[in-house]
Design a protein around this motif. Structure first.
Motif, short mmCIF file in Angstrom:
data_model
loop_
_atom_site.label_atom_id
_atom_site.label_comp_id
_atom_site.label_asym_id
_atom_site.label_seq_id
_atom_site.Cartn_x
_atom_site.Cartn_y
_atom_site.Cartn_z
N PHE A 57 0.41 -1.01 -0.20
CA PHE A 57 -0.43 -0.31 0.42
C PHE A 57 0.97 1.78 0.24
O PHE A 57 -0.27 2.70 0.05
N ALA A 58 2.30 1.08 0.26
CA ALA A 58 3.23 2.23 0.05
C ALA A 58 3.19 2.20 -1.38
O ALA A 58 3.76 3.59 -1.93
N HIS A 59 2.59 1.89 -2.23
CA HIS A 59 3.48 1.90 -3.92
C HIS A 59 3.28 2.97 -4.46
O HIS A 59 3.50 3.77 -4.77
N GLY A 60 1.36 3.53 -3.95
CA GLY A 60 1.06 4.39 -4.76
C GLY A 60 2.56 6.51 -4.45
O GLY A 60 2.14 6.46 -4.35
N GLU A 61 2.38 6.44 -2.95
CA GLU A 61 3.66 7.11 -3.09
C GLU A 61 4.93 6.88 -3.58
O GLU A 61 5.41 8.59 -3.54
N ILE A 62 5.14 5.78 -3.76
CA ILE A 62 6.55 5.32 -4.61
C ILE A 62 5.69 6.27 -5.70
O ILE A 62 6.99 7.33 -6.03
N PHE A 63 4.95 5.93 -6.82
CA PHE A 63 4.31 6.95 -7.25
C PHE A 63 4.37 8.37 -7.15
O PHE A 63 4.98 9.05 -8.28
N MET A 64 4.19 8.60 -6.37
CA MET A 64 4.11 9.98 -6.22
C MET A 64 5.36 11.05 -6.02
O MET A 64 5.95 11.41 -6.14
N ALA A 65 6.27 10.03 -5.61
CA ALA A 65 7.80 10.51 -5.34
C ALA A 65 8.31 10.35 -6.74
O ALA A 65 9.01 10.96 -7.31
N GLY A 66 8.32 9.22 -7.46
CA GLY A 66 8.48 9.52 -8.65
C GLY A 66 8.39 10.64 -9.90
O GLY A 66 9.17 11.26 -10.29
N ALA A 67 6.97 11.08 -9.56
CA ALA A 67 6.21 12.54 -10.17
C ALA A 67 7.64 13.53 -9.30
O ALA A 67 8.24 14.15 -10.24
N TYR A 68 7.91 13.68 -8.19
CA TYR A 68 8.56 14.51 -7.77
C TYR A 68 10.02 14.51 -8.46
O TYR A 68 10.68 15.97 -7.88
N ILE A 69 10.88 13.18 -8.09
CA ILE A 69 11.98 13.10 -8.39
C ILE A 69 12.01 14.04 -10.00
O ILE A 69 13.16 14.08 -10.35
N GLY A 70 11.06 13.46 -10.62
CA GLY A 70 10.98 13.90 -12.07
C GLY A 70 10.96 15.26 -12.13
O GLY A 70 11.36 15.91 -12.64
N SER A 114 22.29 24.69 -15.67
CA SER A 114 21.88 25.32 -17.46
C SER A 114 22.26 26.37 -18.03
O SER A 114 22.46 27.41 -18.66
N GLY A 115 20.68 26.85 -17.22
CA GLY A 115 20.50 28.22 -17.33
C GLY A 115 19.46 28.40 -18.22
O GLY A 115 18.61 29.43 -19.34
N THR A 116 19.09 27.30 -18.97
CA THR A 116 18.53 26.83 -20.17
C THR A 116 16.87 26.03 -19.70
O THR A 116 16.79 25.37 -19.23
N ALA A 117 16.49 26.19 -21.02
CA ALA A 117 15.15 25.85 -20.68
C ALA A 117 15.01 24.15 -20.88
O ALA A 117 15.85 23.31 -21.98
N LEU A 118 14.28 23.06 -19.82
CA LEU A 118 13.73 21.85 -20.74
C LEU A 118 13.42 21.69 -20.93
O LEU A 118 11.71 21.76 -21.32
N THR A 119 13.57 21.31 -22.57
CA THR A 119 12.97 20.99 -23.98
C THR A 119 13.05 19.70 -24.73
O THR A 119 14.41 20.02 -24.99
N GLY A 120 11.97 19.22 -25.26
CA GLY A 120 12.50 17.93 -26.64
C GLY A 120 11.95 17.42 -25.97
O GLY A 120 11.65 16.70 -24.91
N GLY A 121 12.09 15.71 -26.82
CA GLY A 121 12.03 14.45 -26.76
C GLY A 121 13.21 13.90 -25.35
O GLY A 121 12.52 13.04 -25.11
N ILE A 122 14.26 14.05 -26.59
CA ILE A 122 15.86 13.85 -25.27
C ILE A 122 15.67 14.09 -23.70
O ILE A 122 15.56 13.54 -22.97
N ALA A 123 15.25 15.64 -23.41
CA ALA A 123 15.15 15.92 -22.14
C ALA A 123 13.86 15.14 -21.98
O ALA A 123 13.54 14.76 -20.07
N LEU A 124 12.76 14.87 -22.30
CA LEU A 124 11.27 13.79 -21.66
C LEU A 124 11.47 12.56 -21.17
O LEU A 124 11.79 11.97 -20.24
N ALA A 125 12.91 12.41 -22.05
CA ALA A 125 13.60 10.57 -22.22
C ALA A 125 14.51 10.68 -20.76
O ALA A 125 14.47 10.24 -19.59
N GLY A 126 15.47 11.71 -20.65
CA GLY A 126 16.40 12.21 -19.18
C GLY A 126 15.02 12.13 -18.43
O GLY A 126 15.37 11.74 -17.00
N VAL A 127 14.40 13.33 -18.14
CA VAL A 127 13.26 13.04 -16.76
C VAL A 127 12.89 11.83 -16.85
O VAL A 127 12.92 11.28 -15.61
#
Length: 305
Positions: A40-53, A64-77
């Motif tokens: 039952f802690a699995h829902g909080e791990i989902f929530m923690a994953g959102a905050y880690i991203g 970097s001082g630049t906006a995080l944009t693009g498919g590579i950035a999404l894959a990295g997050v």
């Protein structure tokens, strides 16, 4: 918008959130299949994953001082969130559940509820109680098919979720480690006698399930644009409902259950009221428990006496 257009639109919306439920439900079903434990802690791990991203995106912007944009950035997050959630799941299994492996079955269940509250409050203290806005990693786009529309984030959620779920399914079915997990699901004691490392296999089940939840957390944040420390509670309950609906311990069942639950919510919100969409999930759970407690793809187990 005609009645058919409304149906298609709500169906797409339901499939989108259903994919996220399915990713979270996979964590419940993998752990239950290997260990017979409802985490039952699995829902909080989902929530923690959102905050880690979210933290990964903020760190990139800060360094970097630049906006995080693009498919590579999404894959990295996504990757960073999955790794962080996997590490959290591994630590939870190692220090909260493993010492209670031989304890009465109620002890790990109570511990899981306790871990859920601990994770929830730790995130609240670290990140604050208010909603956090998720960054727009990709430029906003919307595709229209007549009167039906679909955003680019919905397409990404569908593609990423299907890819991860198929990858997990193939891993469980085709690899040596996946066969070890299936052997433990059938008989843990016999699997141990055959040389399967029980502790390592159980920990890997937590790691894989938590990684799926971490990916679901990022997709949830991108779709709704905000995250909050209590998001894991309701999403976790709905994902658990999806796992039960499909057949707890059955990986294709978790996928199917998540999709059906999401569609039920979407259609209910479209035709009845969006304020009641959370009720539909638990009405589905009650109906399943009453009429088919083993789930749609589950198998009824008869205990021998």
């Amino acid at each position: 918008m005609g009645s058919w257009d409304v149906f298609i639109q709500q169906l797409l919306n339901g499939l989108t959130i259903g994919m996220i439920y399915a990713l979270i439900a996979l964590g419940y079903t993998i752990v239950y299949g290997v260990l017979q434990l409802i985490n039952f802690a699995h829902g909080e791990i989902f929530m923690a994953g959102a905050y880690i991203g979210l933290a990964a995106a903020a760190a990139w912007i800060l360094v970097s001082g630049t906006a995080l944009t693009g498919g590579i950035a999404l894959a990295g997050v996504l990757l960073f969130a999955m790794l962080g959630a996997a590490a959290l799941g591994s630590l939870t299994e190692r220090f909260a559940y493993r010492p209670l492996r031989q304890a009465p079955r109620l002890a790990p269940l109570i511990t899981a509820i306790g871990v859920s509250f601990v994770l929830q409050n730790v995130v609240m203290l670290l990140c604050g109680p208010v909603d956090k806005r998720y960054p727009e990693i990709l430029a906003a786009r919307q595709y229209s098919f007549g009167l039906v529309s679909m955003t680019h984030y919905q397409i990404i959620i569908l593609i990423v979720s299907v890819t991860l779920m198929l990858g997990l399914h193939l891993f469980i079915k085709k690899t040596r480690t996946g066969k070890a997990m299936r052997a433990m699901a059938d008989d843990t004691q016999a699997a141990s006698l055959m040389g399967i490392p029980v502790d390592r296999t159980v920990n890997l089940a937590f790691v894989m399930g938590s990684a799926m939840a971490g990916a679901g957390g990022v997709l949830f944040g991108l779709y709704y644009h905000t995250v909050n420390f209590h998001d894991g509670y309701l999403a976790g309950l709905k994902a658990f409902t999806a796992a039960v609906l499909g057949g707890i311990g059955n990986i294709p069942g978790a996928m199917l259950g998540g999709l059906l639950l999401g569609v039920a919510e979407g259609l209910g919100a479209g035709y009845l009221s969006s304020e009641w969409k959370n009720v539909f999930a638990f009405l589905v759970l009650i109906a399943v428990l009453l009429f088919r407690p083993q789930g749609i793809l589950g198998t009824r187990v008869v205990k021998k006496v």
